[in-house]
Design a protein around this motif. Structure first.
Motif, PDB file in Angstrom:
ATOM      1  N   UNK A 597       2.570 -16.247   5.659  1.00 47.41           N
ATOM      2  CA  UNK A 597       1.583 -15.211   5.329  1.00 47.41           C
ATOM      3  C   UNK A 597       0.283 -15.862   4.892  1.00 47.41           C
ATOM      4  N   UNK A 598      -0.815 -15.116   5.071  1.00 51.32           N
ATOM      5  CA  UNK A 598      -2.087 -15.577   4.505  1.00 51.32           C
ATOM      6  C   UNK A 598      -2.927 -14.372   4.091  1.00 51.32           C
ATOM      7  N   UNK A 624       2.399 -12.210  -6.415  1.00 48.92           N
ATOM      8  CA  UNK A 624       2.825 -11.046  -5.632  1.00 48.92           C
ATOM      9  C   UNK A 624       4.018 -11.395  -4.754  1.00 48.92           C
ATOM     10  N   UNK A 625       3.987 -12.578  -4.151  1.00 50.35           N
ATOM     11  CA  UNK A 625       5.107 -13.000  -3.314  1.00 50.35           C
ATOM     12  C   UNK A 625       6.351 -13.283  -4.164  1.00 50.35           C
ATOM     13  N   UNK A 642      -2.646 -19.914   2.885  1.00 55.26           N
ATOM     14  CA  UNK A 642      -1.436 -19.616   3.642  1.00 55.26           C
ATOM     15  C   UNK A 642      -0.193 -19.878   2.761  1.00 55.26           C
ATOM     16  N   UNK A 643       0.768 -18.943   2.814  1.00 56.89           N
ATOM     17  CA  UNK A 643       1.992 -19.032   2.013  1.00 56.89           C
ATOM     18  C   UNK A 643       3.207 -18.962   2.929  1.00 56.89           C
ATOM     19  N   UNK A 644       4.324 -19.509   2.443  1.00 59.28           N
ATOM     20  CA  UNK A 644       5.575 -19.466   3.208  1.00 59.28           C
ATOM     21  C   UNK A 644       6.717 -19.116   2.256  1.00 59.28           C
ATOM     22  N   UNK A 663       3.190  -7.135   0.364  1.00 60.49           N
ATOM     23  CA  UNK A 663       1.843  -6.643   0.690  1.00 60.49           C
ATOM     24  C   UNK A 663       1.388  -5.611  -0.333  1.00 60.49           C
ATOM     25  N   UNK A 664       2.263  -4.675  -0.689  1.00 62.81           N
ATOM     26  CA  UNK A 664       1.906  -3.654  -1.684  1.00 62.81           C
ATOM     27  C   UNK A 664       1.649  -4.280  -3.047  1.00 62.81           C
ATOM     28  N   UNK A 665       2.479  -5.269  -3.416  1.00 59.94           N
ATOM     29  CA  UNK A 665       2.306  -5.924  -4.707  1.00 59.94           C
ATOM     30  C   UNK A 665       0.957  -6.615  -4.796  1.00 59.94           C
TER      31      UNK A 665
END
Length: 722
Positions: A597-598, A624-625, A642-644, A663-665
């Motif tokens: 994600x990014x 959030x993630x 960028x996150x994984x 995404x909502x968080x």
């Protein structure tokens, strides 16, 4: 001379048609004597029972039983005399008397048992029955005695009625006997009484202390021998008196020593009970000498309930002659209820048959010594546990293992504590997180995250001071354990209890805590004491160094695989863990999802808002993630914005749900910034699943990356799968 008279009478009457049956007189006389003895024994038995009621002296019981045996013997002797058919009525009456005596014997035993059991009213009732039996026997004995006397009178009367010549002969013989007796008396005065008078004078002189006086006797070898025996007896008596006087002086001396010594001295006679106890008993136990001599029940008041069984074992050993060697220690009770320890040296005495007769001994108050020994043992146990604490924490391979071993050792050190957990401070999150749990619901507690200053845990961490609450109401009024944390204290048992007492101890070296230790009691009425706090503080000091070392090692190792800005794992760790999890998934046949994600529009935001604002957004995205992932999942900063993430035990549907929540968080956290420039920021993400999408690691990452760019090109910007 009387024997000669009887022989003459026999000759005179030898030609008569009726002869005197001397056996009648003899039988009646012996029977009457037996009846008199029986009556005497019955009176004695009644008096013995009355005396026993007031004294409970068991020697009286033995006397009563001996009297019963004598009475039965007299009855048997009387029965054996009744050999004539005309004696049937006498035999029948003696049989009834024997039955009544047997009933008296059994009733007497009942009186002894009831009196010993303090059933005085019932004992008195049985004793009244015995009195009635004896009262009924007396007329029967009197009637039999009168019958025997009547038979004697009839036999003697037959002499005068049937044969006057025989009567005159008897009177003549009686006169002759009188003359001979007087002559014999005169000779006795000269040959016997005078030497006896001399001996009597010597005895009186000896009795008054004049041992020099000797009887002057001559002409009679027998009396001379008696005088010599008297001399020897006098010497022996004087020697005995001298020895007894010495023994009395020694006894008085040692009694005086016993009265003054601080040790306990006692003597117990098995029949008479406690016959001596020195004043030290009252000083040591609080019981007066009268209370100590009140009976066996005093043992139950002195011996502590914890040592009733050891005391019973000791008593059995004394009775059997298998006395243990050396002093015997007993846990006892002072009259005021305080626990005391007494040490006894016991010397039992046995009779020739091996039966215990007396117990003598000494004792000593060892309460202070016992307390010192107990304290030394406790200190030794504490030192041993402290060493175990240090070794356990030092031998652990990681911080979580060290925390778990330290918690286990602390709970062993403080048995009052039934459960607990250990928390450590996470610098990146600036929050305390649970590292070890014992006796509580681990799954629930692992969700607990506490900020410094929040509730009891946060305040303890912030202040560095130990806090204790023995009232859950007061704890709630003070802010609770932590926000929304009180409901997490659930025992890991089938029937969870209610917390009774909680203590929170800071962990760390000096004034810089790195965590907190929380201990809980659940048993009703079980509360932590100030002494527990002292022990806990000593324990936490002992484990502070190895735990801090383990934490620093863990932090050093973590820093090599962690992104400094976000606190998430770095790209290298992501690939290492992904390889491990894929191998595990192959072995256990479960799914693994990979997320890439990014942040959309992050570059333009960074260019306009600067580095500080950009870093804040990156940290928000990381939170959030991570907040939507389980503890077993892995969140990483892959590169730049960028996150994984690696999700274990999921399929694509479940992974999509997690992506939506992420995404909502992030959207919610960006709104909290209240920064208009952040309105254009959003999360794009893609995912790929093992084994559905790919089975090779590089393929999974590549497909997730493709999915990410597909999502970024999509108008909806929603996270997508391949």
């Amino acid at each position: 001379m009387l024997l000669v008279g009887i022989a003459v009478l026999s000759v005179l009457r030898s030609g008569s048609s009726e002869q005197i049956d001397a056996g009648i007189v003899e039988k009646a006389s012996l029977t009457d004597a037996a009846l008199t003895d029986i009556d005497t024994e019955l009176t004695f038995q009644l008096e013995t029972l009355q005396n026993f009621a007031g004294s409970k002296d068991w020697s009286l019981a033995n006397e009563f039983r001996d009297s019963i045996v004598r009475a039965e013997t007299y009855i048997q002797n009387a029965q054996e005399l009744q050999t004539d058919p005309a004696d049937s009525q006498t035999l029948a009456t003696l049989g009834e008397i024997a039955k009544d005596v047997n009933e008296i014997s059994m009733a007497g035993e009942a009186v002894f048992l009831l009196t010993e059991a303090n059933q005085f009213e019932q004992a008195g009732s049985v004793r009244s029955q015995i009195e009635d039996l004896i009262a009924n026997l007396e007329p029967m004995l009197a009637e039999l005695s009168n019958e025997q006397q009547r038979q004697i009178d009839l036999a003697l009367a037959s002499i005068t009625d049937d044969d006057p010549l025989l009567l005159w002969a008897l009177l003549g013989l009686a006169g002759l006997t009188l003359v001979v007796s007087v002559s014999s008396a005169v000779l006795l005065m000269r040959s016997v009484l005078r030497p006896l008078a001399s001996i009597q004078a010597s005895v009186r002189a000896i009795a008054s202390g004049d041992v020099a006086t000797r009887p002057q006797i001559s002409g009679s070898p027998e009396f001379e021998s008696l005088a010599r025996d008297l001399d020897r007896m006098t010497v022996a008596l004087l020697a005995k008196e001298t020895a007894e006087a010495g023994i009395a002086r020694a006894e008085a001396k040692y009694r005086q020593l016993a009265e003054r010594t601080a040790d306990l001295v006692f003597r117990i006679d098995l029949e008479k009970g406690l016959t001596y106890a020195n004043p030290a008993w009252e000083r040591v136990t609080g019981f007066s000498l009268g209370e100590l001599a009140s009976g066996p029940q005093i043992v139950g008041r002195i011996v502590h309930p914890d040592h009733w069984q050891p005391f019973a074992a000791l008593w059995r050993a004394v009775l059997s002659g298998n006395m243990p060697e050396g002093p015997v220690a007993l846990k006892c009770l002072h009259k005021d209820g305080q626990t005391i320890w007494l040490s006894f040296n016991i010397l039992p005495t046995y009779d020739e048959d091996g039966h215990l007769t007396t117990i003598e001994g000494t004792g000593r108050d060892t309460t202070m010594i016992s307390h010192l020994v107990k304290e030394v043992r406790q200190r030794d146990d504490q030192l041993r546990l402290f060493l175990n604490l240090s070794n356990a924490a030092a031998s652990a391979t990681g911080f979580e293992e060290a925390a778990d071993k330290a918690l286990e050792a602390v709970l062993e050190l403080l048995p009052r504590a039934e459960a607990g957990f250990l928390m450590a401070h996470n610098r990146h999150k600036d929050a305390l997180e649970v590292q070890a749990v014992r006796g509580l619901d681990r799954k629930m507690l692992l969700k607990l995250v506490v900020k410094p200053g929040e509730g009891l845990i946060g305040q303890t961490f912030q202040s560095g001071e130990t806090q204790m609450y023995n009232s859950m109401e007061k704890l709630a009024a003070a802010g609770g354990l932590a926000p929304q944390a009180d409901d997490l204290l659930k025992q890991d048992t089938e029937e969870p209890g209610v917390p009774q007492s909680i203590v929170c101890v800071p962990l760390g070296i000096g004034e810089s805590p790195f965590g907190c230790l929380v201990l809980v009691t659940f048993s009703e009425g079980s509360f932590f004491q100030p002494s527990d706090l002292e022990l806990l503080q000593a324990a936490t000091t002992q484990i502070g160094v190895p735990l801090e070392n383990a934490r620093l090692r863990a932090e050093t190792e973590l820093r090599a695989i962690t992104d400094d800005l976000t606190g998430l794992y770095n790209r290298a760790y992501f690939h290492q863990r992904l390889s491990e999890e894929i191998e595990r998934a192959k072995r256990y046949q479960h799914g693994v999802a990979v997320i890439i994600a990014d942040i959309d529009n992050f570059k333009s935001y960074s260019d306009t808002q600067g580095q500080e604002a950009s870093d804040k957004v990156l940290r928000l995205a990381a939170d959030a993630l991570a907040s939507q992932m389980r503890r077993s999942d892995v969140a990483c900063r892959y590169s730049g914005d960028e996150f994984a993430a690696i999700l274990m035990h999921v399929d694509s549907a479940r992974a999509q749900v997690v992506l939506d929540r992420m995404a909502k968080s992030l959207a919610n956290k960006l709104k909290e910034l209240k920064d208009p420039a952040a309105a254009d920021l959003s999360l794009s993400a893609g995912l790929a699943c093992y084994p559905d999408d790919a089975t090779i690691i590089d393929d999974l990452v590549r497909l997730a990356d493709i999915s990410l760019y597909s999502a970024k090109l999509s108008d909806s910007k929603a996270p997508q799968t391949v």
